[in-house]
Design an enzyme around this catalytic site. Structure first.
Site, PDB file in Angstrom:
ATOM      1  N   GLY A  10      39.172  41.734  37.017  1.00  0.00           N
ATOM      2  CA  GLY A  10      38.109  41.995  37.990  1.00  0.00           C
ATOM      3  C   GLY A  10      38.229  41.011  39.151  1.00  0.00           C
ATOM      4  N   GLY A  13      36.653  41.368  42.908  1.00  0.00           N
ATOM      5  CA  GLY A  13      35.205  41.347  43.156  1.00  0.00           C
ATOM      6  C   GLY A  13      34.765  40.078  43.860  1.00  0.00           C
ATOM      7  CD  GLN A  14      29.114  38.497  45.763  1.00  0.00           C
ATOM      8  OE1 GLN A  14      28.613  39.013  44.753  1.00  0.00           O
ATOM      9  NE2 GLN A  14      28.409  37.872  46.668  1.00  0.00           N
ATOM     10  CG  ASP A  36      39.846  44.500  40.430  1.00  0.00           C
ATOM     11  OD1 ASP A  36      39.063  43.571  40.709  1.00  0.00           O
ATOM     12  OD2 ASP A  36      39.445  45.669  40.231  1.00  0.00           O
ATOM     13  CB  ILE A  37      40.361  49.100  38.592  1.00  0.00           C
ATOM     14  CG1 ILE A  37      40.587  50.537  38.157  1.00  0.00           C
ATOM     15  CG2 ILE A  37      39.469  49.031  39.815  1.00  0.00           C
ATOM     16  CD1 ILE A  37      40.870  50.685  36.714  1.00  0.00           C
ATOM     17  CG  ASP A  51      40.996  51.006  32.964  1.00  0.00           C
ATOM     18  OD1 ASP A  51      39.992  50.308  32.691  1.00  0.00           O
ATOM     19  OD2 ASP A  51      41.020  52.241  32.846  1.00  0.00           O
ATOM     20  CE1 TYR A 141      25.872  43.571  35.459  1.00  0.00           C
ATOM     21  CE2 TYR A 141      23.726  42.807  36.229  1.00  0.00           C
ATOM     22  CZ  TYR A 141      25.076  42.595  36.051  1.00  0.00           C
ATOM     23  OH  TYR A 141      25.646  41.416  36.457  1.00  0.00           O
ATOM     24  CE  LYS A 145      27.339  41.439  32.953  1.00  0.00           C
ATOM     25  NZ  LYS A 145      28.713  40.969  32.748  1.00  0.00           N
TER      26      LYS A 145
END
Ligand code: AKB
Length: 317
Positions: A10, A13-14, A36-37, A51, A141, A145
């Site tokens: 990932g 991402g941010q 990442d994807i 993935d 979400y 989590k």
């Protein structure tokens, strides 16, 4: 330390964008792999398309590259997961199991997986939310989590998996755009302030939420992975905190730098998500157990965001 080989999942991402950079600075570019994807991405370290739901491929990448530690960041965030609950649950849970199982097999020595303040819900004390409290999340979400936290603790207790986690608050950074979170307004507002001089916020003026500057979030992530095993006493996920503000508060701080900036409010479905989250977090246990400390508060974060974005967007003061 000498055999440490890190895989960030990932990475686009941010958090991933900045984490990869810091890990490469700390351990060396030859010890970090970004994944990442996406088919392609630009990093200073090797990049692989991956993935996280493809267990066989994840295992192959880990084994072939002698990976010892994974930072598993791939997830659907709160707002996006509400649009696609089934996929949100699948990605967030299957991804975690494919990594935890490599820990259980002894292939991975250490795992980082972030949780979120989204685990908390409407029955949780809203101010200075304690580490241990009522947890009844209402979003896919948040549920994923919370379930993930329980599984992390289970894998640690039952099979000794060295998995470490923090509950990220809303994260604000200038190096990449956020994707699909309820706290994303706190990043968009800076872009719009500099480019348009105004911003229409999807949360109401007084919606206070816990927030953190990205460099602090990256520091917390790397810090908790470095402390000796026995100092990590919580194996679900640690509360961490830095600042708390509402849209009106960050807007007025921006106005100190850009006096003509204006904000208006048009709350959408994300308002209901934010209403069920804490306004502020008590992170005493992270501070006591592994020395967590943040550096940025609201004024210093706003100052740094505007400076960096101004350079990036080439907007004159
Ligand atoms: C979101 O808004 O979904 C995330 C989070 C608080 O985990 N930024």
């Amino acid at each position: 330390m000498s055999d440490t080989r890190i895989l960030v999942i990932g990475a686009c991402g941010q958090v991933g964008t900045e984490l990869v950079e810091e890990l490469a600075n700390k351990f060396g570019k030859d010890r970090v792999i970004a994944s990442d994807i996406r088919a392609e991405a630009s990093f200073d370290v090797p990049y692989l398309q991956l993935d996280v739901m493809n267990r066989e491929r994840v295992r192959e990448v880990v084994v072939d590259n002698n990976v010892t530690e994974v930072y598993h960041l791939a997830a659907l965030l709160s707002a996006t997961a509400e649009q696609n609950p089934e996929f949100g649950w699948k990605l967030n849970m299957d991804g975690l199991f494919s990594i935890l199982d490599l820990g259980k097999e002894g292939i991975l020595k250490k795992i980082f997986w972030p949780s979120s303040i989204a685990v908390f819900g409407p029955t949780t004390p809203r101010h200075d939310t304690p580490q241990r409290t009522i947890i009844e999340p209402t979003t896919v979400y948040g549920i994923s989590k919370f379930a993930g936290e329980r599984w992390c603790e289970y894998y640690h207790t039952r099979w000794g998996v060295d998995v470490r986690s923090v509950r990220y608050p809303g994260l604000i950074g200038h190096k990449s755009l956020p994707g699909g979170g309820t706290t994303d307004y706190a990043v968009d507002i800076f872009h719009q302030a500099l480019q348009q001089g105004s911003y229409e916020c999807f949360l109401s003026a007084e919606t206070a939420l816990p927030m953190m500057y990205m460099s602090d979030a990256v520091k917390a992530t790397i810090d908790i992975m470095q402390v000796p095993l026995e100092e990590v006493k919580i194996r679900s996920s640690y509360n961490i905190s830095a600042m708390s503000f509402d849209p009106a508060g960050v807007a007025s701080e921006i106005q100190k730098h850009l006096p003509d900036f204006s904000i208006s409010y048009a709350p959408d479905f994300r308002q209901a998500i934010a209403n069920n989250w804490p306004a502020s977090i008590d992170d005493a246990e992270a501070r006591a157990d592994w020395g967590w400390q943040h550096a940025y508060d609201l004024p210093s974060m706003v100052d740094d965001m505007l400076k960096n974005l101004r350079n990036k967007l080439e907007v004159s003061a």
